[in-house]
Design a protein around this motif. Structure first.
Motif, mmCIF file in Angstrom:
data_model
loop_
_atom_site.group_PDB
_atom_site.id
_atom_site.type_symbol
_atom_site.label_atom_id
_atom_site.label_comp_id
_atom_site.label_asym_id
_atom_site.label_seq_id
_atom_site.Cartn_x
_atom_site.Cartn_y
_atom_site.Cartn_z
ATOM 1 N N TRP A 77 0.821 -1.201 0.000
ATOM 2 C CA TRP A 77 0.000 0.000 0.000
ATOM 3 C C TRP A 77 0.858 1.256 0.000
ATOM 4 C CZ3 TRP A 77 -5.310 -0.642 0.006
ATOM 5 C CH2 TRP A 77 -5.753 -1.943 0.240
ATOM 6 N N GLN A 78 0.215 2.378 -0.333
ATOM 7 C CA GLN A 78 0.898 3.661 -0.225
ATOM 8 C C GLN A 78 -0.101 4.734 0.219
ATOM 9 O OE1 GLN A 78 2.514 4.214 -4.117
ATOM 10 N NE2 GLN A 78 0.628 4.980 -5.015
ATOM 11 N N PHE A 79 0.388 5.653 1.009
ATOM 12 C CA PHE A 79 -0.371 6.841 1.387
ATOM 13 C C PHE A 79 0.248 8.019 0.655
ATOM 14 C CE2 PHE A 79 -1.191 3.883 4.760
ATOM 15 C CZ PHE A 79 -2.499 4.143 5.146
ATOM 16 N N VAL A 80 -0.601 8.860 0.071
ATOM 17 C CA VAL A 80 -0.130 10.024 -0.681
ATOM 18 C C VAL A 80 -0.672 11.284 -0.011
ATOM 19 C CG1 VAL A 80 -0.020 11.170 -2.912
ATOM 20 C CG2 VAL A 80 -0.176 8.663 -2.801
ATOM 21 N N HIS A 81 0.260 12.133 0.444
ATOM 22 C CA HIS A 81 -0.103 13.431 1.008
ATOM 23 C C HIS A 81 0.110 14.478 -0.075
ATOM 24 C CE1 HIS A 81 -0.520 16.769 3.790
ATOM 25 N NE2 HIS A 81 0.605 17.264 3.323
ATOM 26 N N VAL A 82 -0.986 15.073 -0.532
ATOM 27 C CA VAL A 82 -0.944 16.031 -1.638
ATOM 28 C C VAL A 82 -0.456 17.383 -1.142
ATOM 29 C CG1 VAL A 82 -2.318 17.244 -3.374
ATOM 30 C CG2 VAL A 82 -2.773 14.835 -2.855
ATOM 31 N N LEU A 96 -5.791 10.953 -8.361
ATOM 32 C CA LEU A 96 -5.532 9.795 -7.507
ATOM 33 C C LEU A 96 -6.744 8.857 -7.480
ATOM 34 C CD1 LEU A 96 -3.689 11.529 -4.534
ATOM 35 C CD2 LEU A 96 -2.705 9.833 -6.088
ATOM 36 N N LYS A 97 -7.937 9.433 -7.421
ATOM 37 C CA LYS A 97 -9.145 8.610 -7.414
ATOM 38 C C LYS A 97 -9.256 7.790 -8.687
ATOM 39 C CE LYS A 97 -14.179 8.842 -6.940
ATOM 40 N NZ LYS A 97 -15.356 9.737 -6.771
ATOM 41 N N ASN A 107 -8.687 15.856 3.446
ATOM 42 C CA ASN A 107 -8.535 16.863 2.402
ATOM 43 C C ASN A 107 -7.294 16.667 1.542
ATOM 44 O OD1 ASN A 107 -9.276 19.301 1.056
ATOM 45 N ND2 ASN A 107 -7.624 20.343 2.160
ATOM 46 N N ARG A 108 -6.190 16.210 2.127
ATOM 47 C CA ARG A 108 -4.943 16.089 1.392
ATOM 48 C C ARG A 108 -4.343 14.677 1.402
ATOM 49 N NH1 ARG A 108 -2.229 20.698 -0.262
ATOM 50 N NH2 ARG A 108 -3.166 22.676 0.383
ATOM 51 N N LEU A 109 -4.998 13.727 2.028
ATOM 52 C CA LEU A 109 -4.412 12.398 2.190
ATOM 53 C C LEU A 109 -5.259 11.346 1.486
ATOM 54 C CD1 LEU A 109 -2.068 10.859 3.575
ATOM 55 C CD2 LEU A 109 -3.628 10.458 5.500
ATOM 56 N N ALA A 110 -4.589 10.499 0.687
ATOM 57 C CA ALA A 110 -5.254 9.394 -0.007
ATOM 58 C C ALA A 110 -4.452 8.125 0.214
ATOM 59 C CB ALA A 110 -5.389 9.692 -1.494
ATOM 60 N N VAL A 111 -5.125 6.987 0.070
ATOM 61 C CA VAL A 111 -4.470 5.690 0.223
ATOM 62 C C VAL A 111 -4.837 4.829 -0.971
ATOM 63 C CG1 VAL A 111 -6.403 4.740 1.573
ATOM 64 C CG2 VAL A 111 -4.129 3.691 1.766
ATOM 65 N N GLY A 112 -3.897 3.973 -1.373
ATOM 66 C CA GLY A 112 -4.169 3.103 -2.518
ATOM 67 C C GLY A 112 -3.129 2.016 -2.641
ATOM 68 N N PRO A 113 -3.310 1.110 -3.596
ATOM 69 C CA PRO A 113 -2.332 0.050 -3.814
ATOM 70 C C PRO A 113 -1.015 0.617 -4.312
ATOM 71 C CG PRO A 113 -4.011 0.025 -5.526
ATOM 72 C CD PRO A 113 -4.464 1.018 -4.507
ATOM 73 N N MET A 163 1.413 4.237 -9.858
ATOM 74 C CA MET A 163 2.376 5.327 -9.836
ATOM 75 C C MET A 163 1.668 6.629 -9.475
ATOM 76 S SD MET A 163 5.323 4.021 -10.466
ATOM 77 C CE MET A 163 6.293 5.457 -10.880
ATOM 78 N N ALA A 164 2.195 7.327 -8.470
ATOM 79 C CA ALA A 164 1.599 8.605 -8.046
ATOM 80 C C ALA A 164 2.556 9.765 -8.303
ATOM 81 C CB ALA A 164 1.239 8.527 -6.570
ATOM 82 N N THR A 165 3.541 9.561 -9.173
ATOM 83 C CA THR A 165 4.562 10.589 -9.386
ATOM 84 C C THR A 165 4.007 11.819 -10.094
ATOM 85 O OG1 THR A 165 5.191 9.406 -11.408
ATOM 86 C CG2 THR A 165 6.468 8.943 -9.422
ATOM 87 N N ALA A 166 2.861 11.674 -10.790
ATOM 88 C CA ALA A 166 2.291 12.828 -11.492
ATOM 89 C C ALA A 166 1.608 13.795 -10.538
ATOM 90 C CB ALA A 166 1.291 12.355 -12.550
ATOM 91 N N VAL A 167 1.420 13.375 -9.306
ATOM 92 C CA VAL A 167 0.742 14.196 -8.305
ATOM 93 C C VAL A 167 1.770 14.841 -7.386
ATOM 94 C CG1 VAL A 167 -0.839 14.154 -6.338
ATOM 95 C CG2 VAL A 167 -1.330 12.769 -8.357
ATOM 96 N N PRO A 168 1.728 16.181 -7.215
ATOM 97 C CA PRO A 168 2.662 16.816 -6.277
ATOM 98 C C PRO A 168 2.353 16.399 -4.843
ATOM 99 C CG PRO A 168 1.023 18.400 -7.020
ATOM 100 C CD PRO A 168 0.809 17.157 -7.820
ATOM 101 N N GLY A 169 3.309 15.784 -4.188
ATOM 102 C CA GLY A 169 3.043 15.353 -2.827
ATOM 103 C C GLY A 169 4.102 14.407 -2.296
ATOM 104 N N LEU A 170 3.832 13.844 -1.135
ATOM 105 C CA LEU A 170 4.722 12.896 -0.469
ATOM 106 C C LEU A 170 4.081 11.517 -0.510
ATOM 107 C CD1 LEU A 170 5.483 15.058 2.698
ATOM 108 C CD2 LEU A 170 6.885 14.868 0.620
ATOM 109 N N VAL A 171 4.861 10.499 -0.844
ATOM 110 C CA VAL A 171 4.363 9.133 -0.936
ATOM 111 C C VAL A 171 5.012 8.302 0.160
ATOM 112 C CG1 VAL A 171 4.156 7.077 -2.377
ATOM 113 C CG2 VAL A 171 4.036 9.355 -3.426
ATOM 114 N N PHE A 172 4.182 7.662 0.956
ATOM 115 C CA PHE A 172 4.659 6.807 2.040
ATOM 116 C C PHE A 172 4.240 5.366 1.755
ATOM 117 C CE2 PHE A 172 3.731 11.010 3.697
ATOM 118 C CZ PHE A 172 4.870 11.339 4.405
ATOM 119 N N ARG A 173 5.168 4.447 1.670
ATOM 120 C CA ARG A 173 4.853 3.043 1.442
ATOM 121 C C ARG A 173 4.492 2.368 2.759
ATOM 122 N NH1 ARG A 173 6.101 0.858 -3.590
ATOM 123 N NH2 ARG A 173 5.952 2.576 -5.082
ATOM 124 N N ALA A 174 3.561 1.385 2.708
ATOM 125 C CA ALA A 174 3.110 0.700 3.917
ATOM 126 C C ALA A 174 2.923 -0.784 3.618
ATOM 127 C CB ALA A 174 1.786 1.292 4.409
#
Length: 293
Positions: A115-120, A132-133, A142-148, A152-163
């Motif tokens: 999994w990964q959490f993306v903070h936009v 992301l959706k 408001n700024r946090l999403a989670v997904g498999p 790839m979330a590199t097109a979105v400005p933000g921080l990616v945390f793997r889990a």
């Protein structure tokens, strides 16, 4: 035709009619499928006459084909070329890359990388969240999403945390059911299975084999690429996605010998006929061999 061949042809025609009635096609979407399945692995260019002929097999008129092609050109997915009195349309570089990436998802083995959490970050939060959706993430705040993590979330400005996946499968499934509405995806897979189950027993002529393979790819693409494709451990028991993938792989291989022979017989470019097989088409079949869960 023999009696058996006539029977198979009639059954295939009835199946095609039923699929089209249950899930009607749009011209642009089906042309995208033709390019993705037939044209992209064979160089990325096709004669519009072949598009018209192929679309006629599923009831799409020449007028609708020409209108859809014009819209795909305007959208930057195709570019037109002329040779004498014939018009050919080539995939743009960006569309070719997009189609190749989609083929990796359709034909490749299922990904299950956690999994990964993306903070936009930045100003365009809503645009980023919608992106992301569409890629299978669920919004937490408001700024946090989670997904498999395979997305790839590199097109979105933000921080990616793997889990890593938690050790409690029930807790993970409860988490997934809270943030994703999987019922619509489950139903879509069940419809796909009902539409195409039993096709492998039919011995159809080459033109019909291509039509049926295109419908198979079109329907599986529609269902599978919209699925967030969560890790297996997060899915409900008896999830139909695995059965749908196995059926897709089986039928694609079953139809490909005749379908590809028909492509070589009918599809042309300014420099000659398209080949029945290429390194790209062989690679897809190789991926399917190892893709069944």
């Amino acid at each position: 035709m023999t009696a058996a061949a006539n029977s198979a042809h009639a059954e295939a025609s009835g199946l095609i009619k039923r699929i089209l009635e249950e899930t009607p096609l749009k011209a642009a979407g089906f042309i995208v499928t033709i390019y993705g399945d037939v044209v992209e692995p064979r160089g990325g260019i096709a004669w519009i006459g072949n598009l018209i002929e192929t679309c006629a097999g599923v009831g799409i008129s020449e007028t609708l084909v020409r209108t859809a092609v014009s819209r795909l050109v305007a959208a930057g997915q195709l570019s037109g070329e002329r040779e004498g009195r014939r018009s050919y349309y080539r995939l743009s570089e960006s569309a070719g890359s997009e189609f190749a990436a989609a083929a990796g998802v359709l034909f490749g083995a299922p990904e299950d990388d956690g999994w990964q959490f993306v903070h936009v970050t930045g100003e365009a939060v809503e645009d980023a969240m919608q992106m992301l959706k569409r890629s299978g993430h669920a919004r937490i705040n408001n700024r946090l999403a989670v997904g498999p993590a395979h997305v790839m979330a590199t097109a979105v400005p933000g921080l990616v945390f793997r889990a890593d996946s938690p050790h409690d499968p029930k807790a993970l499934r409860d988490f997934a059911s809270q943030y994703w509405d999987l019922s619509a995806h489950e139903e879509a897979y069940k419809v796909f299975l009902a539409q195409f189950d039993g096709l492998s027993t039919l011995n159809v002529p080459p033109a019909t084999a291509l039509t049926m393979r295109l419908l198979l790819v079109h329907r599986f693409r529609t269902v599978h690429l919209h699925d967030p494709r969560l890790p297996v451990s997060a899915l409900p028991d008896n999830w139909p996605g695995g059965a749908a993938r196995r059926l897709f792989a089986k039928l694609y291989r079953h139809l490909s010998t005749k379908a590809d022979a028909y492509v070589a017989e009918r599809f042309v470019t300014a420099s000659g006929s398209l080949p029945a097989w290429t390194e790209g088409t062989d690679h897809r079949l190789d991926m399917l061999e190892g893709s069944e869960p």
